[in-house]
Design a protein around this motif. Sequence first.
Motif, mmCIF file in Angstrom:
data_model
loop_
_atom_site.group_PDB
_atom_site.id
_atom_site.type_symbol
_atom_site.label_atom_id
_atom_site.label_comp_id
_atom_site.label_asym_id
_atom_site.label_seq_id
_atom_site.Cartn_x
_atom_site.Cartn_y
_atom_site.Cartn_z
ATOM 1 N N ASP A 157 67.872 -4.295 -113.674
ATOM 2 C CA ASP A 157 69.316 -4.474 -113.601
ATOM 3 C C ASP A 157 70.014 -3.123 -113.503
ATOM 4 O O ASP A 157 71.052 -2.982 -112.857
ATOM 5 C CB ASP A 157 69.793 -5.232 -114.845
ATOM 6 N N TRP A 158 69.440 -2.126 -114.149
ATOM 7 C CA TRP A 158 70.013 -0.774 -114.146
ATOM 8 C C TRP A 158 70.064 -0.193 -112.744
ATOM 9 O O TRP A 158 71.065 0.376 -112.322
ATOM 10 C CB TRP A 158 69.191 0.103 -115.071
ATOM 11 N N GLU A 159 68.973 -0.314 -112.002
ATOM 12 C CA GLU A 159 68.915 0.245 -110.653
ATOM 13 C C GLU A 159 69.384 -0.750 -109.592
ATOM 14 O O GLU A 159 69.661 -0.357 -108.459
ATOM 15 C CB GLU A 159 67.489 0.701 -110.318
ATOM 16 N N GLY A 160 69.414 -2.036 -109.947
ATOM 17 C CA GLY A 160 69.808 -3.046 -108.978
ATOM 18 C C GLY A 160 68.759 -3.280 -107.908
ATOM 19 O O GLY A 160 69.086 -3.646 -106.774
ATOM 20 N N THR A 161 67.495 -3.076 -108.266
ATOM 21 C CA THR A 161 66.419 -3.255 -107.292
ATOM 22 C C THR A 161 65.150 -3.672 -108.020
ATOM 23 O O THR A 161 65.125 -3.772 -109.246
ATOM 24 C CB THR A 161 66.188 -1.945 -106.507
ATOM 25 N N GLU A 162 64.081 -3.927 -107.285
ATOM 26 C CA GLU A 162 62.799 -4.298 -107.869
ATOM 27 C C GLU A 162 61.675 -3.762 -106.991
ATOM 28 O O GLU A 162 61.881 -3.398 -105.833
ATOM 29 C CB GLU A 162 62.680 -5.811 -108.017
ATOM 30 N N GLY A 163 60.458 -3.716 -107.570
ATOM 31 C CA GLY A 163 59.315 -3.221 -106.828
ATOM 32 C C GLY A 163 58.058 -3.269 -107.668
ATOM 33 O O GLY A 163 58.086 -3.582 -108.865
ATOM 34 N N THR A 164 56.929 -2.954 -107.050
ATOM 35 C CA THR A 164 55.635 -3.007 -107.720
ATOM 36 C C THR A 164 55.397 -1.733 -108.527
ATOM 37 O O THR A 164 55.485 -0.625 -108.000
ATOM 38 C CB THR A 164 54.500 -3.174 -106.700
ATOM 39 N N VAL A 165 55.078 -1.918 -109.809
ATOM 40 C CA VAL A 165 54.856 -0.805 -110.736
ATOM 41 C C VAL A 165 53.491 -0.992 -111.394
ATOM 42 O O VAL A 165 53.137 -2.099 -111.819
ATOM 43 C CB VAL A 165 55.969 -0.752 -111.803
ATOM 44 N N GLN A 166 52.725 0.083 -111.489
ATOM 45 C CA GLN A 166 51.426 0.032 -112.133
ATOM 46 C C GLN A 166 51.571 -0.021 -113.659
ATOM 47 O O GLN A 166 52.538 0.493 -114.223
ATOM 48 C CB GLN A 166 50.583 1.243 -111.733
ATOM 49 N N ILE A 167 50.586 -0.628 -114.324
ATOM 50 C CA ILE A 167 50.540 -0.707 -115.781
ATOM 51 C C ILE A 167 49.232 -0.074 -116.249
ATOM 52 O O ILE A 167 48.184 -0.254 -115.633
ATOM 53 C CB ILE A 167 50.637 -2.167 -116.272
ATOM 54 N N GLN A 168 49.303 0.682 -117.346
ATOM 55 C CA GLN A 168 48.119 1.332 -117.909
ATOM 56 C C GLN A 168 48.027 1.040 -119.411
ATOM 57 O O GLN A 168 49.029 0.785 -120.075
ATOM 58 C CB GLN A 168 48.171 2.843 -117.682
ATOM 59 N N ARG A 169 46.795 1.115 -119.932
ATOM 60 C CA ARG A 169 46.516 0.878 -121.352
ATOM 61 C C ARG A 169 46.019 2.167 -121.999
ATOM 62 O O ARG A 169 45.211 2.895 -121.417
ATOM 63 C CB ARG A 169 45.456 -0.218 -121.498
ATOM 64 N N ALA A 170 46.482 2.443 -123.227
ATOM 65 C CA ALA A 170 46.039 3.620 -123.974
ATOM 66 C C ALA A 170 44.679 3.343 -124.594
ATOM 67 O O ALA A 170 44.557 2.518 -125.504
ATOM 68 C CB ALA A 170 47.058 3.962 -125.051
ATOM 69 N N ASN A 171 43.649 4.039 -124.118
ATOM 70 C CA ASN A 171 42.274 3.731 -124.502
ATOM 71 C C ASN A 171 41.996 3.986 -125.983
ATOM 72 O O ASN A 171 41.318 3.198 -126.642
ATOM 73 C CB ASN A 171 41.312 4.568 -123.651
ATOM 74 N N GLU A 172 42.531 5.064 -126.552
ATOM 75 C CA GLU A 172 42.197 5.440 -127.925
ATOM 76 C C GLU A 172 43.104 4.790 -128.971
ATOM 77 O O GLU A 172 42.879 4.957 -130.173
ATOM 78 C CB GLU A 172 42.265 6.967 -128.082
ATOM 79 N N TYR A 173 44.129 4.084 -128.548
ATOM 80 C CA TYR A 173 45.074 3.514 -129.504
ATOM 81 C C TYR A 173 44.449 2.326 -130.239
ATOM 82 O O TYR A 173 43.820 1.465 -129.624
ATOM 83 C CB TYR A 173 46.339 3.053 -128.776
ATOM 84 N N GLU A 174 44.602 2.281 -131.558
ATOM 85 C CA GLU A 174 44.071 1.181 -132.360
ATOM 86 C C GLU A 174 45.069 0.026 -132.344
ATOM 87 O O GLU A 174 45.904 -0.127 -133.227
ATOM 88 C CB GLU A 174 43.794 1.653 -133.787
ATOM 89 N N GLY A 175 44.965 -0.776 -131.338
ATOM 90 C CA GLY A 175 45.912 -1.846 -131.086
ATOM 91 C C GLY A 175 46.118 -1.950 -129.592
ATOM 92 O O GLY A 175 45.236 -1.575 -128.807
ATOM 93 N N ASN A 176 47.257 -2.455 -129.197
ATOM 94 C CA ASN A 176 47.532 -2.642 -127.775
ATOM 95 C C ASN A 176 48.790 -1.876 -127.383
ATOM 96 O O ASN A 176 49.920 -2.350 -127.589
ATOM 97 C CB ASN A 176 47.697 -4.126 -127.458
#
Length: 286
Positions: A157-176
């Motif tokens: 809503d801030w930019e008024g647009t949309e698109g494909t964005v990559q998602i990554q996970r923190a490997n060493e974090y104890e949790g998600n």
Amino acid sequence: MKLYKSFLFSALAATAALATSCSDEGEWAAYPQDTTAYSFAQATNNYNLVPTDEIPDSIEVRVRRNNTEGEVTLPLIVEYSGSVLKADTLVTFADGNNEATCFIHFLSEPVIGQTETMTIAFDTLTEVSLTGSGTMAVSFLLDYTWLPAGSCNFISDWEGTEGTVQIQRANEYEGNLYRLVSPYNVLAPDYCPNPGYHLQFYLDENYEPLGMPRFQNIGEAASAGGYWTLYYSASAEYCSFTREGTLFTINGAWATGDANMGYSLAYYATEMFDWNDGYPGTVAAE
């Protein structure tokens, strides 16, 4: 010009944790000052390492003056609230040199995922070069190893647009702990020209929305100074982080400023992302 559709907040000052990106190399330009003047070689210096990198013994801080006459020792004022780093409080110029070095030392092992910040400044009696900086802001981050975790359709809503964005996970974090990779650089590069400004979020053991960091710089400069920042607090009634199927909705606020100058809340925020590739949780069949 971008139109902001959210409601205006009353200006609120807030203190905060930091964030950072890349180093800004300062420039030293000779200037005809009558008295000896000093400057830090860099106004900011941000160090980002990952677990496989070797932690240095110390971080070098370079200081300059506009002449080379005599041996001079300057006191430095250091502001730091952490426990990992400690800076020298004196810097000495040798006779014949216009550059001197002091150091920031590690007192203990850095905590992964925790940014350490420090500001080093000249004593108020020290004359600063008209073309230089009298302070140096330093940040150090031992970052997680970020692994691919799919992608989403980010709807801003801030930019008024949309698109494909990559998602990554923190490997060493104890949790998600996950992050949306440079979403505003992807969606609005004219406003956010540099990648590296991510949005992190936490999921519980069932991969349901759990929360977000309080302040997250999106990489868009604000006319009042600092950057536009996404603010989220579980205790604020206008903040929420929810999921319906693979569609996640972030309700928060937009703030301007930075960790040094403080933040002023300005607009309500509603951002959404459809994690349609790689969502690790269970989605009920329709």
